[in-house]
Design a protein around this motif. Sequence first.
Motif, PDB file in Angstrom:
ATOM      1  N   GLU A 139      -8.040   6.932  -4.997  1.00  0.00           N
ATOM      2  CA  GLU A 139      -9.120   6.312  -3.956  1.00  0.00           C
ATOM      3  C   GLU A 139      -9.023   4.819  -3.449  1.00  0.00           C
ATOM      4  OE1 GLU A 139     -13.790   6.111  -3.227  1.00  0.00           O
ATOM      5  OE2 GLU A 139     -13.167   8.115  -4.377  1.00  0.00           O
ATOM      6  N   GLU A 163      -6.046   3.180  -4.082  1.00  0.00           N
ATOM      7  CA  GLU A 163      -4.780   3.126  -3.284  1.00  0.00           C
ATOM      8  C   GLU A 163      -5.102   3.568  -1.776  1.00  0.00           C
ATOM      9  OE1 GLU A 163      -1.650   5.232  -5.435  1.00  0.00           O
ATOM     10  OE2 GLU A 163      -2.288   4.496  -7.431  1.00  0.00           O
ATOM     11  N   GLU A 164      -5.614   4.558  -1.734  1.00  0.00           N
ATOM     12  CA  GLU A 164      -5.881   4.936  -0.324  1.00  0.00           C
ATOM     13  C   GLU A 164      -6.640   3.972   0.433  1.00  0.00           C
ATOM     14  OE1 GLU A 164      -8.125   8.522   2.236  1.00  0.00           O
ATOM     15  OE2 GLU A 164      -7.102   9.068   0.060  1.00  0.00           O
ATOM     16  N   LEU A 165      -7.432   3.342  -0.160  1.00  0.00           N
ATOM     17  CA  LEU A 165      -8.306   2.205   0.809  1.00  0.00           C
ATOM     18  C   LEU A 165      -7.270   0.969   1.070  1.00  0.00           C
ATOM     19  CD1 LEU A 165     -10.903   1.337   1.816  1.00  0.00           C
ATOM     20  CD2 LEU A 165     -11.405   0.408  -0.333  1.00  0.00           C
ATOM     21  N   GLU A 210      -4.155   1.185   1.434  1.00  0.00           N
ATOM     22  CA  GLU A 210      -3.230   1.389   2.370  1.00  0.00           C
ATOM     23  C   GLU A 210      -3.935   1.575   3.746  1.00  0.00           C
ATOM     24  OE1 GLU A 210      -1.454   5.491   1.706  1.00  0.00           O
ATOM     25  OE2 GLU A 210      -1.019   4.951  -0.450  1.00  0.00           O
ATOM     26  N   ILE A 211      -5.246   2.072   3.888  1.00  0.00           N
ATOM     27  CA  ILE A 211      -5.805   1.992   5.035  1.00  0.00           C
ATOM     28  C   ILE A 211      -6.162   0.416   5.647  1.00  0.00           C
ATOM     29  CG2 ILE A 211      -8.051   2.290   6.338  1.00  0.00           C
ATOM     30  CD1 ILE A 211      -8.323   4.887   4.504  1.00  0.00           C
ATOM     31  N   GLN A 212      -6.262  -0.315   4.640  1.00  0.00           N
ATOM     32  CA  GLN A 212      -6.323  -1.829   5.022  1.00  0.00           C
ATOM     33  C   GLN A 212      -5.214  -2.407   5.746  1.00  0.00           C
ATOM     34  OE1 GLN A 212      -8.411  -3.489   1.480  1.00  0.00           O
ATOM     35  NE2 GLN A 212     -10.536  -2.998   2.322  1.00  0.00           N
TER      36      GLN A 212
END
Length: 172
Positions: free
Chosen positions: A1, A3-5, A7-9
């Motif tokens: 989660e 890591e995904e955050l 990537e989004i940022q």
Amino acid sequence: EFEELGEIQAGFKTAMILTLLLIYALLAVPLKSYWQPLIIMAVIPFGFAGAIFGHGLMGLPVSILSLFGMMAMTGIVINDSLVLMTRFNQYYRAGMPLNEALITAGTSRLRAIFLTTMTTVCGLLPLLFESAEQAQYLKPAAVSLVFGELFATGITLLIIPVLLGLFTSSKQ
């Protein structure tokens, strides 16, 4: 989660930089100026500051949806500044003295800028005060739009004429 955050940022930062470059290019061509787009874009940080202040006032954390709301708010704020800048250019290029062109442009576009802000804010007020669970998902974006737009509108009406006066008088 996490890591995904991250990537989004990272994707958001890239998207924001590309968006700002594209906005600059789209403004520079019709204005036939390299410095006027920078004046127009000078209000963007104030919109972001207003959005962050609004999150604090409403007790909401800044989220990804808040950032998307800030990106949308950027377009509205730039439109307000562009409306003012275009009118100033019309008057100034027609031979009106600098100070008179600044004042006349500000007073003639005040209503359009004010109405843009008020219609945006009024349209989002029901969402801001909605307590339904489904609305909570969109609330951060609405807070960014409302408070960013409110704060940036006042700044637009002040800082754009000041910067135009400074840069235009130094170009003569």
